[in-house]
Design a protein around this motif. Structure first.
Motif, PDB file in Angstrom:
ATOM      1  N   GLY A 280     -19.094  47.577 -12.163  1.00 21.90           N
ATOM      2  CA  GLY A 280     -20.464  47.560 -11.637  1.00 21.90           C
ATOM      3  C   GLY A 280     -21.322  48.211 -12.476  1.00 21.90           C
ATOM      4  N   ARG A 281     -21.099  48.036 -13.893  1.00 20.64           N
ATOM      5  CA  ARG A 281     -21.811  48.644 -14.789  1.00 20.64           C
ATOM      6  C   ARG A 281     -23.377  48.112 -15.137  1.00 20.64           C
ATOM      7  N   PRO A 282     -24.316  49.138 -15.264  1.00 21.51           N
ATOM      8  CA  PRO A 282     -25.543  48.605 -15.550  1.00 21.51           C
ATOM      9  C   PRO A 282     -25.394  47.772 -17.185  1.00 21.51           C
TER      10      PRO A 282
ATOM     11  N   LEU B  75     -12.848  59.571 -32.296  1.00 22.01           N
ATOM     12  CA  LEU B  75     -14.249  59.666 -32.872  1.00 22.01           C
ATOM     13  C   LEU B  75     -14.629  58.094 -32.802  1.00 22.01           C
ATOM     14  N   THR B  76     -15.927  57.800 -32.256  1.00 23.28           N
ATOM     15  CA  THR B  76     -16.605  56.403 -32.312  1.00 23.28           C
ATOM     16  C   THR B  76     -17.734  56.661 -33.215  1.00 23.28           C
ATOM     17  N   LEU B  77     -17.916  55.746 -34.246  1.00 22.47           N
ATOM     18  CA  LEU B  77     -19.105  55.552 -35.175  1.00 22.47           C
ATOM     19  C   LEU B  77     -19.659  54.424 -34.755  1.00 22.47           C
TER      20      LEU B  77
ATOM     21  N   ASP C 124     -28.639  46.114 -32.811  1.00 18.16           N
ATOM     22  CA  ASP C 124     -28.285  45.533 -34.086  1.00 18.16           C
ATOM     23  C   ASP C 124     -27.202  46.615 -34.639  1.00 18.16           C
ATOM     24  N   THR C 125     -26.575  47.457 -33.660  1.00 15.96           N
ATOM     25  CA  THR C 125     -25.457  48.400 -34.113  1.00 15.96           C
ATOM     26  C   THR C 125     -24.242  48.162 -33.315  1.00 15.96           C
ATOM     27  N   LEU C 126     -23.199  48.501 -33.750  1.00 18.52           N
ATOM     28  CA  LEU C 126     -21.957  48.287 -32.827  1.00 18.52           C
ATOM     29  C   LEU C 126     -21.286  49.776 -33.099  1.00 18.52           C
TER      30      LEU C 126
ATOM     31  N   VAL D 204     -17.570  51.487 -32.871  1.00 14.59           N
ATOM     32  CA  VAL D 204     -16.280  51.225 -33.116  1.00 14.59           C
ATOM     33  C   VAL D 204     -15.481  52.564 -33.152  1.00 14.59           C
ATOM     34  N   ARG D 205     -14.171  52.354 -32.839  1.00 13.69           N
ATOM     35  CA  ARG D 205     -13.075  53.442 -33.027  1.00 13.69           C
ATOM     36  C   ARG D 205     -11.828  52.855 -33.087  1.00 13.69           C
ATOM     37  N   VAL D 206     -10.853  53.812 -33.774  1.00 11.95           N
ATOM     38  CA  VAL D 206      -9.578  53.475 -33.871  1.00 11.95           C
ATOM     39  C   VAL D 206      -8.879  54.543 -33.079  1.00 11.95           C
TER      40      VAL D 206
ATOM     41  N   PRO E 250     -14.956  50.145 -22.174  1.00  7.81           N
ATOM     42  CA  PRO E 250     -15.425  51.414 -21.452  1.00  7.81           C
ATOM     43  C   PRO E 250     -14.428  52.195 -20.831  1.00  7.81           C
ATOM     44  N   SER E 251     -14.826  53.264 -20.355  1.00  7.70           N
ATOM     45  CA  SER E 251     -13.502  54.123 -19.725  1.00  7.70           C
ATOM     46  C   SER E 251     -13.406  53.251 -18.296  1.00  7.70           C
ATOM     47  N   ALA E 252     -12.273  53.423 -17.700  1.00  5.86           N
ATOM     48  CA  ALA E 252     -11.832  52.378 -16.871  1.00  5.86           C
ATOM     49  C   ALA E 252     -12.113  52.928 -15.372  1.00  5.86           C
TER      50      ALA E 252
ATOM     51  N   VAL F 186     -11.025  64.021 -22.476  1.00 10.56           N
ATOM     52  CA  VAL F 186     -12.642  63.717 -22.595  1.00 10.56           C
ATOM     53  C   VAL F 186     -12.853  62.612 -23.566  1.00 10.56           C
ATOM     54  N   GLU F 187     -13.940  61.958 -23.469  1.00 11.54           N
ATOM     55  CA  GLU F 187     -14.135  60.609 -24.227  1.00 11.54           C
ATOM     56  C   GLU F 187     -14.350  61.111 -25.837  1.00 11.54           C
ATOM     57  N   SER F 188     -14.411  60.157 -26.431  1.00  8.98           N
ATOM     58  CA  SER F 188     -14.445  60.203 -27.868  1.00  8.98           C
ATOM     59  C   SER F 188     -15.982  60.683 -28.208  1.00  8.98           C
ATOM     60  N   THR F 189     -15.945  61.303 -29.321  1.00 10.79           N
ATOM     61  CA  THR F 189     -17.322  61.979 -29.878  1.00 10.79           C
ATOM     62  C   THR F 189     -17.918  60.725 -30.638  1.00 10.79           C
ATOM     63  N   ILE F 190     -19.326  60.532 -30.168  1.00 12.08           N
ATOM     64  CA  ILE F 190     -20.106  59.293 -30.748  1.00 12.08           C
ATOM     65  C   ILE F 190     -21.082  59.591 -31.662  1.00 12.08           C
ATOM     66  N   LEU F 191     -20.758  59.364 -32.982  1.00 18.11           N
ATOM     67  CA  LEU F 191     -21.403  59.711 -34.168  1.00 18.11           C
ATOM     68  C   LEU F 191     -22.316  58.687 -34.654  1.00 18.11           C
TER      69      LEU F 191
ATOM     70  N   ALA G 145     -34.602  54.354 -25.999  1.00 12.73           N
ATOM     71  CA  ALA G 145     -34.215  53.188 -25.047  1.00 12.73           C
ATOM     72  C   ALA G 145     -32.773  53.395 -24.900  1.00 12.73           C
ATOM     73  N   VAL G 146     -32.034  53.584 -26.087  1.00 14.71           N
ATOM     74  CA  VAL G 146     -30.492  53.374 -26.442  1.00 14.71           C
ATOM     75  C   VAL G 146     -29.978  54.515 -26.284  1.00 14.71           C
ATOM     76  N   SER G 147     -28.595  54.574 -26.038  1.00 16.62           N
ATOM     77  CA  SER G 147     -28.000  55.846 -26.652  1.00 16.62           C
ATOM     78  C   SER G 147     -26.617  56.051 -25.896  1.00 16.62           C
ATOM     79  N   ALA G 148     -26.022  56.988 -25.903  1.00 13.85           N
ATOM     80  CA  ALA G 148     -24.627  57.346 -25.275  1.00 13.85           C
ATOM     81  C   ALA G 148     -24.940  57.324 -23.919  1.00 13.85           C
ATOM     82  N   PRO G 149     -23.947  57.643 -23.062  1.00 10.74           N
ATOM     83  CA  PRO G 149     -23.971  57.587 -21.745  1.00 10.74           C
ATOM     84  C   PRO G 149     -24.996  58.608 -20.946  1.00 10.74           C
TER      85      PRO G 149
HETATM   86  O1  TXA Z   1     -13.127  57.779 -25.593  1.00  8.29           O
HETATM   87  C1  TXA Z   1     -13.906  56.895 -25.275  1.00  8.29           C
HETATM   88  O2  TXA Z   1     -14.890  56.573 -26.062  1.00  8.29           O
HETATM   89  C2  TXA Z   1     -13.511  55.879 -24.211  1.00  8.29           C
HETATM   90  C3  TXA Z   1     -12.190  54.974 -24.477  1.00  8.29           C
HETATM   91  C4  TXA Z   1     -11.771  54.289 -23.494  1.00  8.29           C
HETATM   92  O3  TXA Z   1     -12.057  54.867 -25.752  1.00  8.29           O
HETATM   93  N1  TXA Z   1     -14.486  54.785 -24.016  1.00  8.29           N
HETATM   94  C5  TXA Z   1     -15.851  55.139 -23.573  1.00  8.29           C
HETATM   95  O4  TXA Z   1     -16.557  54.157 -23.111  1.00  8.29           O
HETATM   96  O5  TXA Z   1     -15.996  56.236 -22.985  1.00  8.29           O
HETATM   97  P1  TXA Z   1     -17.777  54.186 -22.522  1.00  8.29           P
HETATM   98  O6  TXA Z   1     -18.052  52.668 -22.329  1.00  8.29           O
HETATM   99  O7  TXA Z   1     -17.491  54.828 -21.052  1.00  8.29           O
HETATM  100  O8  TXA Z   1     -18.696  54.968 -23.215  1.00  8.29           O
HETATM  101  C6  TXA Z   1     -19.342  54.525 -24.523  1.00  8.29           C
HETATM  102  C7  TXA Z   1     -20.809  54.916 -24.668  1.00  8.29           C
HETATM  103  C8  TXA Z   1     -21.773  53.941 -24.009  1.00  8.29           C
HETATM  104  O9  TXA Z   1     -22.134  54.635 -22.706  1.00  8.29           O
HETATM  105  C9  TXA Z   1     -22.780  53.982 -24.772  1.00  8.29           C
HETATM  106  O10 TXA Z   1     -23.969  54.167 -24.586  1.00  8.29           O
HETATM  107  C10 TXA Z   1     -22.392  54.122 -26.235  1.00  8.29           C
HETATM  108  O11 TXA Z   1     -21.045  54.393 -26.164  1.00  8.29           O
HETATM  109  N2  TXA Z   1     -22.638  53.096 -27.278  1.00  8.29           N
HETATM  110  C11 TXA Z   1     -21.764  51.989 -27.454  1.00  8.29           C
HETATM  111  N3  TXA Z   1     -22.479  51.328 -28.322  1.00  8.29           N
HETATM  112  C12 TXA Z   1     -23.533  51.954 -28.717  1.00  8.29           C
HETATM  113  C13 TXA Z   1     -24.487  51.667 -29.790  1.00  8.29           C
HETATM  114  N4  TXA Z   1     -24.425  50.495 -30.569  1.00  8.29           N
HETATM  115  N5  TXA Z   1     -25.288  52.370 -30.036  1.00  8.29           N
HETATM  116  C14 TXA Z   1     -25.403  53.780 -29.295  1.00  8.29           C
HETATM  117  N6  TXA Z   1     -24.552  54.036 -28.142  1.00  8.29           N
HETATM  118  C15 TXA Z   1     -23.610  53.230 -28.048  1.00  8.29           C
END
Ligand code: TXA
Ligand code: MG
Length: 314
Positions: free
Chosen positions: A56-58, A95-97, A116-118, A120-122, A142-144, A179-184, A219-223
């Protein structure tokens, strides 16, 4: 969507079954070191759409793509020196890049929400690694949890939120980081898009330069875009040093509670127990959960980020 959700063991049979469901376009939740992810083949638009439907995600919220190793990541995104530095230091790991998407990467545009970005994480969790190796391709996950609710750190949490809406969950026990990954963001100068399992201080040390904190509001960003996120059913009150009538209390360090994030004040332990304890207190049916103060350093940033969202008005 299937009616009954299979619980798969984290053994060879369960892993082969999960990979087969992914190949057939189905949804499988799986453990990572951070939280359980809800995975699907990132190249299959219908499968990715089914993730959004199940949660039910936006739709404007893009997804993280999970791959087996840095070589697979490099095939999907452009790879500046900074990416190599942090990937060598922290992958596999929490860590997510966020990097420029390569033309022809084959990722469904639903994954990036048209950006235009993705991301990614391992992941480091041995079960996640076995699944990604067995599947061989990129897994959007995404988180389940149902959108806006507390992230799952056990298979039982996944089933409580999504049973009957997904094909299967692989049970790998409790997630060690919690807790979820750091997003850089590395499209330009390094920017912290979400605090998480790798402290920003550690990224700055590896990069040898400061990491800007994302200001939000774009407009964009992390959660963080969605202020009320990671929310339990109960109201959440922060910076509490004692409980008020009718509240359940989540302690930290010397501030006692029904449950304590870490009696010794260890932030790593607190991250690992955060969602677990929020689920447990919420299941107890309290009207409100009071949470003790947590210091804003190291993993404390990620913990406080999640707590502020849990406390936000909905
Ligand atoms: O630890 C985690 O990262 C967990 C596990 C399952 O890997 N995943 C996770 O996914 O937390 P999710 O969807 O709950 O949160 C990922 C967030 C999204 O809310 C989104 O805002 C951000 O990552 N994201 C994804 N792609 C992006 C992008 N291209 N630019 C900026 N932010 C992005
Ligand atoms: Mg999430």
């Amino acid at each position: 969507m299937p009616n009954a959700t299979e619980t798969l063991q984290a053994d060879d049979g369960g892993i082969a079954r999960a990979a087969a469901i992914w190949r057939a376009g189905g949804l499988v939740a799986f453990p990572t070191e951070t939280v359980y992810g809800l995975g699907a083949d990132a190249r299959d638009g219908r499968a990715v759409a089914a993730i959004f439907e199940a949660k039910g995600r936006p739709r404007f919220n893009p997804l993280i793509v999970h791959v087996a190793d840095a070589a697979q990541a490099r095939a999907l995104v452009e790879w500046p020196d900074a990416a190599e530095i942090v990937a060598s230091a922290f992958w596999p790991g929490p860590l997510t890049l966020v990097l420029p998407l390569r033309a022809g990467a084959g990722i469904s545009p639903l994954v990036t929400a048209g950006l235009d970005t993705l991301a990614v994480r391992v992941p480091a969790h041995p079960v996640a690694r076995a699944l990604l190796a067995a599947f061989g391709g990129p897994v959007a996950a995404p988180s389940a949890n149902p959108s806006g609710r507390i992230s799952p750190t056990q298979a039982g949490h996944v089933l409580a939120g999504l049973s009957g809406r997904i094909a299967a969950v692989v049970d790998g026990g409790a997630c060690p980081v919690g807790v979820e990954s750091t997003i850089l963001g590395l499209k330009g100068a390094p920017v912290l898009l979400r605090p998480g399992g790798v402290p920003v201080e550690a990224l700055e040390a590896a990069l040898g330069r400061p990491v800007a904190l994302h200001e939000g509001g774009g407009a964009v960003s992390a959660p963080g875009q969605l202020a009320s996120h990671y929310a339990p059913g109960a109201r959440v009150r922060l910076e509490a040093t004692e409980r008020r009538p009718g509240e359940a209390m989540l302690g930290f360090g010397a501030v006692a509670g029904d449950l304590n994030l870490s009696e010794t004040g260890d932030l790593v332990e607190a991250a690992a127990t955060l969602f677990h304890h929020l689920h447990a207190l919420d299941e107890g049916g309290a009207e409100a959960i009071a949470v003790a103060p947590v210091p804003e350093r190291g993993l404390g940033r990620a913990i406080n980020d999640r707590l502020r969202r849990a406390a936000a008005d909905r």
